[in-house]
Motif scaffolding. Structure first.
Motif, short mmCIF file in Angstrom:
data_model
loop_
_atom_site.label_atom_id
_atom_site.label_comp_id
_atom_site.label_asym_id
_atom_site.label_seq_id
_atom_site.Cartn_x
_atom_site.Cartn_y
_atom_site.Cartn_z
N SER A 12 0.85 -1.19 0.00
CA SER A 12 0.00 0.00 0.00
C SER A 12 0.88 1.24 0.00
N LEU A 13 0.26 2.40 -0.19
CA LEU A 13 1.02 3.64 -0.12
C LEU A 13 1.70 3.80 1.24
N GLU A 14 0.97 3.49 2.29
CA GLU A 14 1.51 3.64 3.64
C GLU A 14 2.69 2.70 3.88
N GLN A 15 2.55 1.45 3.43
CA GLN A 15 3.62 0.48 3.60
C GLN A 15 4.85 0.90 2.79
N THR A 16 4.62 1.35 1.56
CA THR A 16 5.72 1.79 0.71
C THR A 16 6.43 2.98 1.34
N ALA A 17 5.66 3.92 1.87
CA ALA A 17 6.25 5.09 2.52
C ALA A 17 7.13 4.66 3.69
N GLN A 18 6.67 3.70 4.44
CA GLN A 18 7.44 3.23 5.58
C GLN A 18 8.73 2.54 5.12
N VAL A 19 8.64 1.75 4.06
CA VAL A 19 9.81 1.03 3.55
C VAL A 19 10.88 1.99 3.04
N VAL A 20 10.48 3.00 2.27
CA VAL A 20 11.47 3.90 1.67
C VAL A 20 11.78 5.10 2.56
N GLY A 21 11.10 5.22 3.68
CA GLY A 21 11.39 6.30 4.62
C GLY A 21 10.94 7.66 4.12
N ARG A 22 9.82 7.71 3.44
CA ARG A 22 9.27 8.96 2.91
C ARG A 22 7.83 9.10 3.40
N SER A 23 7.27 10.28 3.19
CA SER A 23 5.86 10.48 3.54
C SER A 23 4.98 9.85 2.47
N VAL A 24 3.70 9.63 2.82
CA VAL A 24 2.75 9.07 1.85
C VAL A 24 2.61 10.01 0.66
N GLY A 25 2.58 11.31 0.92
CA GLY A 25 2.48 12.29 -0.17
C GLY A 25 3.67 12.21 -1.12
N ALA A 26 4.86 12.04 -0.56
CA ALA A 26 6.05 11.93 -1.40
C ALA A 26 6.00 10.66 -2.24
N VAL A 27 5.51 9.57 -1.64
CA VAL A 27 5.39 8.31 -2.38
C VAL A 27 4.38 8.47 -3.52
N LYS A 28 3.27 9.14 -3.26
CA LYS A 28 2.27 9.37 -4.32
C LYS A 28 2.89 10.15 -5.47
N GLN A 29 3.65 11.19 -5.14
CA GLN A 29 4.29 12.00 -6.18
C GLN A 29 5.31 11.19 -6.98
N LEU A 30 6.13 10.42 -6.28
CA LEU A 30 7.13 9.60 -6.96
C LEU A 30 6.46 8.58 -7.88
N GLN A 31 5.39 7.97 -7.40
CA GLN A 31 4.67 7.00 -8.21
C GLN A 31 4.04 7.68 -9.43
N ARG A 32 3.39 8.81 -9.22
CA ARG A 32 2.73 9.51 -10.32
C ARG A 32 3.74 9.93 -11.38
N ARG A 33 4.84 10.53 -10.94
CA ARG A 33 5.86 10.99 -11.89
C ARG A 33 6.53 9.81 -12.60
N GLY A 34 6.76 8.72 -11.87
CA GLY A 34 7.36 7.54 -12.49
C GLY A 34 6.46 6.94 -13.55
N LEU A 35 5.17 6.84 -13.25
CA LEU A 35 4.22 6.27 -14.22
C LEU A 35 4.07 7.19 -15.43
N LEU A 36 4.05 8.50 -15.20
CA LEU A 36 3.98 9.43 -16.33
C LEU A 36 5.22 9.31 -17.22
N ARG A 37 6.37 9.15 -16.59
CA ARG A 37 7.61 9.00 -17.36
C ARG A 37 7.59 7.70 -18.17
N LEU A 38 7.11 6.62 -17.56
CA LEU A 38 7.02 5.35 -18.29
C LEU A 38 6.06 5.47 -19.48
N ARG A 39 4.93 6.13 -19.26
CA ARG A 39 3.97 6.34 -20.35
C ARG A 39 4.62 7.13 -21.48
N GLU A 40 5.34 8.17 -21.12
CA GLU A 40 6.03 9.01 -22.09
C GLU A 40 7.05 8.19 -22.89
#
Length: 181
Positions: A145-173
């Motif tokens: 989940s977002l919360e679990q991922t945030a805990q694993v990488v040591g970031r906030s949930v908001g930061a994880v959401k942004q990283l995921q969104r930007r990563g997926l947009l880059r892959l689409r591009e």
């Protein structure tokens, strides 16, 4: 996760011992996939190391299945970070040069990997930043989940959401640049 739901995990901890074999059977394939996707040199060996570190800690697991998965992938992520740091300190190794290899047939492993198409996925993922790649691997392969991922990488949930969104947009591009949709 079949066999290790919240009830089974809570019944096993704290103070009691979870069935280590069941935990391994359920989570090892996902951990192995995560480690392979992160490009570790020996994903099978590192998977074993992850579970060797996790098994003694099973008596203290809390939070049900979610807590167990977070623990396992936190250890896996830490091992990936450790390996990447270790690689940076090692002397540079020479890359394999197929033209200098006297063998005439490609290995069975190479043929199988080429058929699966994992090479292209690896190439696309290599175009992402390290943090984006880690988040996408934890969310997709490890199914955290977002919360679990945030805990694993040591970031906030908001930061994880942004990283995921930007990563997926880059892959689409990147995929659109190849003519894919």
């Amino acid at each position: 996760m079949a066999g290790l739901d919240d009830t089974a995990v809570e019944a096993g901890g704290p103070g009691a011992t979870l069935d280590a074999e069941a935990v391994y059977r359920q989570l090892a394939p996902q951990v192995l996939g995560y480690l392979r996707a992160r490009g570790v040199e020996d994903p099978e060996g590192l998977t074993d190391e992850v579970f060797l570190a996790v098994i003694p800690r099973l008596v203290a697991v809390s939070g049900g299945e979610s807590g167990l998965r977070t623990l396992v992938f936190s250890v896996a992520h830490a091992r990936v970070v450790d390996e990447h740091r270790r690689r940076k300190r090692r002397p540079v190794q020479t890359a394999y040069e197929p033209d200098l290899d006297p063998r005439l047939e490609e290995s069975a492993e190479s043929a199988a990997l080429d058929r699966v198409g994992g090479t292209r996925v690896d190439q696309l993922l290599a175009e992402l930043g390290e943090d984006q790649r880690a988040v996408i691997m934890l969310r997709v392969i490890a199914d955290l989940s977002l919360e679990q991922t945030a805990q694993v990488v040591g970031r906030s949930v908001g930061a994880v959401k942004q990283l995921q969104r930007r990563g997926l947009l880059r892959l689409r591009e990147l995929m659109r640049g190849e003519g894919g949709r």
